[in-house]
Design a protein around this motif. Structure first.
Motif, PDB file in Angstrom:
ATOM      1  N   ARG A 205      -5.393   4.481  -5.660  1.00  0.00           N
ATOM      2  CA  ARG A 205      -5.157   5.913  -5.540  1.00  0.00           C
ATOM      3  C   ARG A 205      -6.146   6.546  -4.572  1.00  0.00           C
ATOM      4  N   HIS A 206      -5.648   7.424  -3.719  1.00  0.00           N
ATOM      5  CA  HIS A 206      -6.476   8.216  -2.801  1.00  0.00           C
ATOM      6  C   HIS A 206      -7.342   7.313  -1.923  1.00  0.00           C
ATOM      7  N   CYS A 207      -6.758   6.257  -1.404  1.00  0.00           N
ATOM      8  CA  CYS A 207      -7.494   5.313  -0.561  1.00  0.00           C
ATOM      9  C   CYS A 207      -7.023   5.398   0.892  1.00  0.00           C
ATOM     10  N   ARG A 226       0.547   0.936  -9.469  1.00  0.00           N
ATOM     11  CA  ARG A 226       0.499   2.365  -9.147  1.00  0.00           C
ATOM     12  C   ARG A 226      -0.138   2.510  -7.770  1.00  0.00           C
ATOM     13  N   LEU A 227       0.626   3.002  -6.813  1.00  0.00           N
ATOM     14  CA  LEU A 227       0.156   3.245  -5.451  1.00  0.00           C
ATOM     15  C   LEU A 227       0.393   4.722  -5.174  1.00  0.00           C
ATOM     16  N   VAL A 244       7.160  -4.940 -13.990  1.00  0.00           N
ATOM     17  CA  VAL A 244       7.909  -4.184 -14.999  1.00  0.00           C
ATOM     18  C   VAL A 244       7.878  -2.694 -14.675  1.00  0.00           C
ATOM     19  N   ASP A 245       6.668  -2.142 -14.460  1.00  0.00           N
ATOM     20  CA  ASP A 245       6.507  -0.708 -14.203  1.00  0.00           C
ATOM     21  C   ASP A 245       5.861  -0.501 -12.833  1.00  0.00           C
ATOM     22  N   ALA A 246       6.439   0.389 -12.038  1.00  0.00           N
ATOM     23  CA  ALA A 246       5.878   0.669 -10.716  1.00  0.00           C
ATOM     24  C   ALA A 246       5.986   2.154 -10.412  1.00  0.00           C
ATOM     25  N   PHE A 247       4.917   2.691  -9.831  1.00  0.00           N
ATOM     26  CA  PHE A 247       4.852   4.094  -9.417  1.00  0.00           C
ATOM     27  C   PHE A 247       4.347   4.105  -7.982  1.00  0.00           C
TER      28      PHE A 247
END
Length: 416
Positions: A205-207, A226-227, A244-247
């Motif tokens: 995050r925020h990179c 999470r990206l 399974v889960d991606a954001f």
């Protein structure tokens, strides 16, 4: 009154009494429990317990956690004093094993400070730390972590904030039990590849990524991704069959849309050879890697290029059950985009579209729920689709357009 230092019979055993007559229950605990208690304290407070009694003299050296911070008081402690304390602390405790270590600093200002923190960081790894966290809140100075891969048989979770990762550092192939990696506000412009066979959860995050080349991410056993809100070029993800889960949230600070050197503003026909910025190159950067996800969130803040490019060659999301699109104007208002997604999600059960425009005087959240019967269901969408939700803070021509388009699939809406 009984003499101080005597004991008072209390049923099965005698408990020592403190100077004010109360039972010394803390001192009666086993060493292992006290090591955990001391590990939850700031390192300076834990070390101060050595003056309590003879038994406490060395307990702090074996605390299971190490919390080093320069923010114990209102004003951060000078770095010189902190260095002197931490150097003595690590020397005296030696290689005693650690479960957790947290370095939380704000006063780094020189290369000498950076070298010292790198040594503390690597010392924690040598102590077989399981959870390692490095948080740097700095003004104008960014610490570069040593350009050496981590090697640890025990490290399971790593949290990095406010650091610059060099070429070799993100190679976690020598950390066989590392499962959780959080990278916040870090510079990844020199990181060519992030590699881990064991990683299951990755948060970036925020990179800042490179403006020239794409960082490759290889984590074949990843379950959760999470990206969010990054600068410059979107990283390339290799196959993730267990996801399974991606954001994924693409912000307008992403540099994909303006990086093509052809000068073609529409990016439809690029004259550059092997240009992976443009629509003429249909290689997927991220969609193909996410094609096995069960729950997927895609968000774009008026930045459509990377999603629009990849929807030209949309993969089949064979396991996708829930899809949430947040402010994805390129998907919602491009009929080809939404059609492509609906045609490539054969088992989708729930589709959510969220649009939040600029605040108006009469701003009010509206939610509409849509469904279609099996008899009237369009053959172009999944027979498993049970619910379509559209959320917005204002109904205008754009929302009307998407509702009208969805109605062509025999999806009928009602207001909540």
């Amino acid at each position: 009154m009984r003499p101080q230092g005597k004991t008072l019979e209390m049923g099965k055993r005698a408990l020592p009494r403190s100077s004010d007559g109360d039972e010394d229950r803390t001192g009666d605990l086993p060493d292992g429990i006290l090591h955990h208690i001391l590990g939850s304290l700031p390192a300076r407070d834990a070390a101060r317990t050595c003056v309590l009694a003879r038994r406490w003299r060395h307990l702090w050296k074996f605390a299971t956690g190490l919390r080093i911070t320069d923010r114990e008081m209102r004003e951060p402690a000078p770095m010189e004093k902190l260095q002197d304390f931490v150097d003595h602390l690590l020397l005296l405790r030696g290689r005693a094993p650690l479960e957790t270590c947290w370095l939380n600093l704000t006063r780094l200002s020189s290369d000498g400070d950076a070298r010292r923190v790198n040594l503390w960081f690597r010392h924690a790894v040598l102590c077989e730390v399981q959870v390692l966290r490095l948080d740097l809140i700095l003004n104008g100075f960014q610490l570069k972590l040593d350009d050496l891969p981590l090697a640890s048989r025990c490290l399971a979770k790593l949290n990095l904030s406010g650091v610059h990762l060099m070429h070799s550092f993100p190679d976690f192939s020598c950390c066989p039990v590392l499962e959780h990696l959080d990278i916040f506000f870090c510079d990844l412009s020199d990181a060519k590849k992030i590699t881990s066979q064991s990683m299951k959860c990755l948060n970036i995050r925020h990179c800042t990524f490179s403006q020239i080349s794409r960082t490759r991410i290889s984590a074949p056993n990843l379950i959760s991704l999470r990206l969010e809100n990054y600068w410059h070029r979107t990283p390339v993800f290799e196959v993730m069959p267990l996801i399974v889960d991606a954001f994924v949230r693409v912000h307008d600070r992403s540099g994909d849309w303006y990086s093509c050197t052809s000068g073609n503003a529409d990016f439809e026909e690029c004259l550059c050879e092997d240009c992976d910025f443009c629509h003429s190159n249909t290689n997927c950067v991220i969609m193909q890697a996410l094609s096995q996800a069960k729950n997927l969130v895609l968000s774009a803040h008026e930045q459509e290029f990377i999603f629009k490019k990849e929807l030209m060659r949309c993969p089949t999301f064979s396991n996708l059950k829930t899809l949430l699109l947040i402010n994805c104007f390129c998907v919602a208002f491009d009929l080809h985009g939404i059609t492509s997604i609906l045609r490539h999600t054969p088992v989708i059960e729930k589709l959510i579209l969220e649009f939040f425009f600029e605040v108006t005087e009469h701003d009010d959240e509206v939610e509409m729920k849509g469904s279609c019967s099996q008899m009237e269901r369009s053959s172009a969408i999944s027979k498993h689709l049970k619910l379509v939700i559209v959320k917005c803070n204002a109904i205008d021509g754009r929302i009307t357009k998407i509702l009208k388009f969805l109605s062509t699939f025999n999806i009928c809406f009602s207001f909540e």
